[in-house]
Design a protein around this motif. Structure first.
Motif, PDB file in Angstrom:
ATOM      1  N   MET A  10      71.125  71.002 -10.356  1.00  0.00           N
ATOM      2  CA  MET A  10      70.730  72.156  -9.537  1.00  0.00           C
ATOM      3  C   MET A  10      70.925  73.455 -10.309  1.00  0.00           C
ATOM      4  N   GLY A  11      71.887  73.479 -11.217  1.00  0.00           N
ATOM      5  CA  GLY A  11      72.126  74.658 -12.042  1.00  0.00           C
ATOM      6  C   GLY A  11      70.978  74.982 -12.983  1.00  0.00           C
ATOM      7  N   CYS A  12      70.050  74.040 -13.142  1.00  0.00           N
ATOM      8  CA  CYS A  12      68.871  74.279 -13.979  1.00  0.00           C
ATOM      9  C   CYS A  12      67.814  75.105 -13.249  1.00  0.00           C
ATOM     10  N   PHE A  13      68.026  75.341 -11.964  1.00  0.00           N
ATOM     11  CA  PHE A  13      67.117  76.171 -11.185  1.00  0.00           C
ATOM     12  C   PHE A  13      67.677  77.590 -11.168  1.00  0.00           C
ATOM     13  N   SER A  14      67.005  78.498 -11.834  1.00  0.00           N
ATOM     14  CA  SER A  14      67.453  79.893 -11.886  1.00  0.00           C
ATOM     15  C   SER A  14      67.301  80.535 -10.511  1.00  0.00           C
ATOM     16  N   THR A  32      79.460  86.170  -1.699  1.00  0.00           N
ATOM     17  CA  THR A  32      78.421  85.976  -2.701  1.00  0.00           C
ATOM     18  C   THR A  32      77.671  84.692  -2.373  1.00  0.00           C
ATOM     19  N   ALA A  33      76.348  84.762  -2.444  1.00  0.00           N
ATOM     20  CA  ALA A  33      75.527  83.582  -2.147  1.00  0.00           C
ATOM     21  C   ALA A  33      74.284  83.589  -3.032  1.00  0.00           C
ATOM     22  N   ASN A  34      73.981  82.447  -3.632  1.00  0.00           N
ATOM     23  CA  ASN A  34      72.723  82.353  -4.367  1.00  0.00           C
ATOM     24  C   ASN A  34      71.750  81.420  -3.663  1.00  0.00           C
ATOM     25  N   SER A  35      72.137  80.948  -2.496  1.00  0.00           N
ATOM     26  CA  SER A  35      71.279  80.066  -1.699  1.00  0.00           C
ATOM     27  C   SER A  35      70.536  80.907  -0.658  1.00  0.00           C
ATOM     28  N   PHE A  36      69.588  81.698  -1.107  1.00  0.00           N
ATOM     29  CA  PHE A  36      68.833  82.616  -0.256  1.00  0.00           C
ATOM     30  C   PHE A  36      67.352  82.347  -0.441  1.00  0.00           C
ATOM     31  N   SER A  37      66.599  82.354   0.663  1.00  0.00           N
ATOM     32  CA  SER A  37      65.172  82.084   0.567  1.00  0.00           C
ATOM     33  C   SER A  37      64.424  82.671   1.756  1.00  0.00           C
ATOM     34  N   SER A  38      63.177  83.021   1.522  1.00  0.00           N
ATOM     35  CA  SER A  38      62.322  83.398   2.643  1.00  0.00           C
ATOM     36  C   SER A  38      61.890  82.127   3.364  1.00  0.00           C
ATOM     37  N   VAL A  39      61.641  82.248   4.661  1.00  0.00           N
ATOM     38  CA  VAL A  39      61.238  81.111   5.477  1.00  0.00           C
ATOM     39  C   VAL A  39      59.860  81.349   6.084  1.00  0.00           C
ATOM     40  N   ASN A 135      64.397  97.004   2.232  1.00  0.00           N
ATOM     41  CA  ASN A 135      64.171  98.043   1.231  1.00  0.00           C
ATOM     42  C   ASN A 135      64.183  97.397  -0.139  1.00  0.00           C
ATOM     43  N   LYS A 136      63.483  98.023  -1.084  1.00  0.00           N
ATOM     44  CA  LYS A 136      63.467  97.486  -2.445  1.00  0.00           C
ATOM     45  C   LYS A 136      63.538  98.629  -3.445  1.00  0.00           C
ATOM     46  N   SER A 137      63.919  98.271  -4.672  1.00  0.00           N
ATOM     47  CA  SER A 137      63.992  99.232  -5.770  1.00  0.00           C
ATOM     48  C   SER A 137      63.207  98.669  -6.944  1.00  0.00           C
ATOM     49  N   ASN A 138      63.209  99.378  -8.037  1.00  0.00           N
ATOM     50  CA  ASN A 138      62.558  98.899  -9.256  1.00  0.00           C
ATOM     51  C   ASN A 138      63.564  98.343 -10.259  1.00  0.00           C
ATOM     52  N   LEU A 139      64.781  98.103  -9.829  1.00  0.00           N
ATOM     53  CA  LEU A 139      65.820  97.580 -10.716  1.00  0.00           C
ATOM     54  C   LEU A 139      65.559  96.116 -11.060  1.00  0.00           C
ATOM     55  N   GLU A 140      66.126  95.664 -12.162  1.00  0.00           N
ATOM     56  CA  GLU A 140      66.023  94.267 -12.577  1.00  0.00           C
ATOM     57  C   GLU A 140      67.083  93.445 -11.844  1.00  0.00           C
ATOM     58  N   PRO A 141      66.760  92.192 -11.451  1.00  0.00           N
ATOM     59  CA  PRO A 141      67.715  91.378 -10.702  1.00  0.00           C
ATOM     60  C   PRO A 141      68.763  90.701 -11.576  1.00  0.00           C
ATOM     61  N   LEU A 142      69.908  90.444 -10.977  1.00  0.00           N
ATOM     62  CA  LEU A 142      70.921  89.581 -11.573  1.00  0.00           C
ATOM     63  C   LEU A 142      70.515  88.151 -11.245  1.00  0.00           C
ATOM     64  N   THR A 143      70.549  87.265 -12.226  1.00  0.00           N
ATOM     65  CA  THR A 143      70.206  85.873 -11.981  1.00  0.00           C
ATOM     66  C   THR A 143      71.374  84.964 -12.377  1.00  0.00           C
ATOM     67  N   PHE A 144      71.298  83.729 -11.906  1.00  0.00           N
ATOM     68  CA  PHE A 144      72.324  82.732 -12.182  1.00  0.00           C
ATOM     69  C   PHE A 144      71.626  81.476 -12.664  1.00  0.00           C
ATOM     70  N   PHE A 145      72.023  80.979 -13.856  1.00  0.00           N
ATOM     71  CA  PHE A 145      71.372  79.813 -14.455  1.00  0.00           C
ATOM     72  C   PHE A 145      72.398  79.032 -15.249  1.00  0.00           C
ATOM     73  N   ARG A 146      72.485  77.736 -14.992  1.00  0.00           N
ATOM     74  CA  ARG A 146      73.422  76.836 -15.674  1.00  0.00           C
ATOM     75  C   ARG A 146      74.851  77.382 -15.680  1.00  0.00           C
ATOM     76  N   GLY A 147      75.258  77.886 -14.504  1.00  0.00           N
ATOM     77  CA  GLY A 147      76.630  78.317 -14.330  1.00  0.00           C
ATOM     78  C   GLY A 147      76.960  79.672 -14.902  1.00  0.00           C
ATOM     79  N   LYS A 148      75.942  80.433 -15.318  1.00  0.00           N
ATOM     80  CA  LYS A 148      76.190  81.742 -15.927  1.00  0.00           C
ATOM     81  C   LYS A 148      75.269  82.806 -15.339  1.00  0.00           C
TER      82      LYS A 148
END
Length: 150
Positions: A10-14, A32-39, A135-148
Motif C-alpha cells: 500500500m505504501g507504493c501508492f503515493s 494526521t490522515a492520508n486516507s482521504f478521498s472524494s466520494v 478553498n484552494k491555493s496554488n501551493l505544492e502538496p505534501l505527499t507520502f510514498f513508501r513510508g516517507k
C-alpha cells in the motif's frame, strides 16, 4: 499475506497528507490522515478513515463539524506534530472558522465538512462528510510514498 506485506504494498501508492481538525467543548483536536478521498460531486461528499485504536477516535468519529486540511510541501512538521505531539496546535499557524474549528494556514486546500455517517472498516472507521465549503491555493502538496514524505 502478512500485515507487513500489505502495508508495504500500500505504501507504493503515493498519497496526499491531510490533518483533520475539529473542536469539542472549546478544545481543538486534530489527526494526521492520508486516507482521504472524494466520494461524490452531487452532493459533495468526502471520506477519510481513522484507526479505532486512536485515542482521538471517539472525538473524531462523533464531531458534527470538521475540516480536512490538505498539507503543503513545507508542512511536514505539521503532519508530524499531529501524529506524535500531545499538543499539536502549539507552534502551528492556524485560525478558527466561523464554527470555531481550526483551519491550518498555508494548506493546499481545505474542506469544511458536516458529519454524514461513520462506517465500520475493519480496524478503522470510515468517516463520510458533506462538504459545505472549500478553498484552494496554488501551493505544492505534501505527499507520502513508501513510508516517507515527499
Amino acid at each position: 499475506m502478512s500485515n507487513l506485506d500489505f502495508r508495504s504494498a500500500m505504501g507504493c501508492f503515493s498519497t496526499g497528507v491531510t490533518v483533520v481538525t475539529t473542536v469539542e467543548r472549546n478544545i481543538s483536536f486534530g489527526v494526521t490522515a492520508n486516507s482521504f478521498s472524494s466520494v461524490s460531486l452531487e452532493p459533495p461528499l468526502v471520506l477519510w478513515s481513522l484507526s479505532k485504536k486512536s485515542k482521538k477516535h471517539p472525538i473524531m468519529t462523533t464531531a458534527k463539524h470538521y475540516i480536512v486540511n490538505i498539507l503543503s510541501k513545507n508542512q511536514e512538521n505539521v503532519a508530524l506534530n499531529f501524529s506524535k505531539n500531545p499538543e499539536p496546535f502549539f507552534g502551528i499557524d492556524y485560525h478558527l472558522n466561523h464554527m470555531g474549528v481550526p483551519v491550518i494556514d498555508n494548506a493546499v486546500a481545505t474542506f469544511e465538512c458536516e458529519l454524514r455517517a461513520v462506517y465500520d472498516g475493519g480496524d478503522h472507521s470510515i468517516i463520510l462528510g458533506l462538504v459545505t465549503s472549500c478553498n484552494k491555493s496554488n501551493l505544492e502538496p505534501l505527499t507520502f510514498f513508501r513510508g516517507k514524505f515527499n
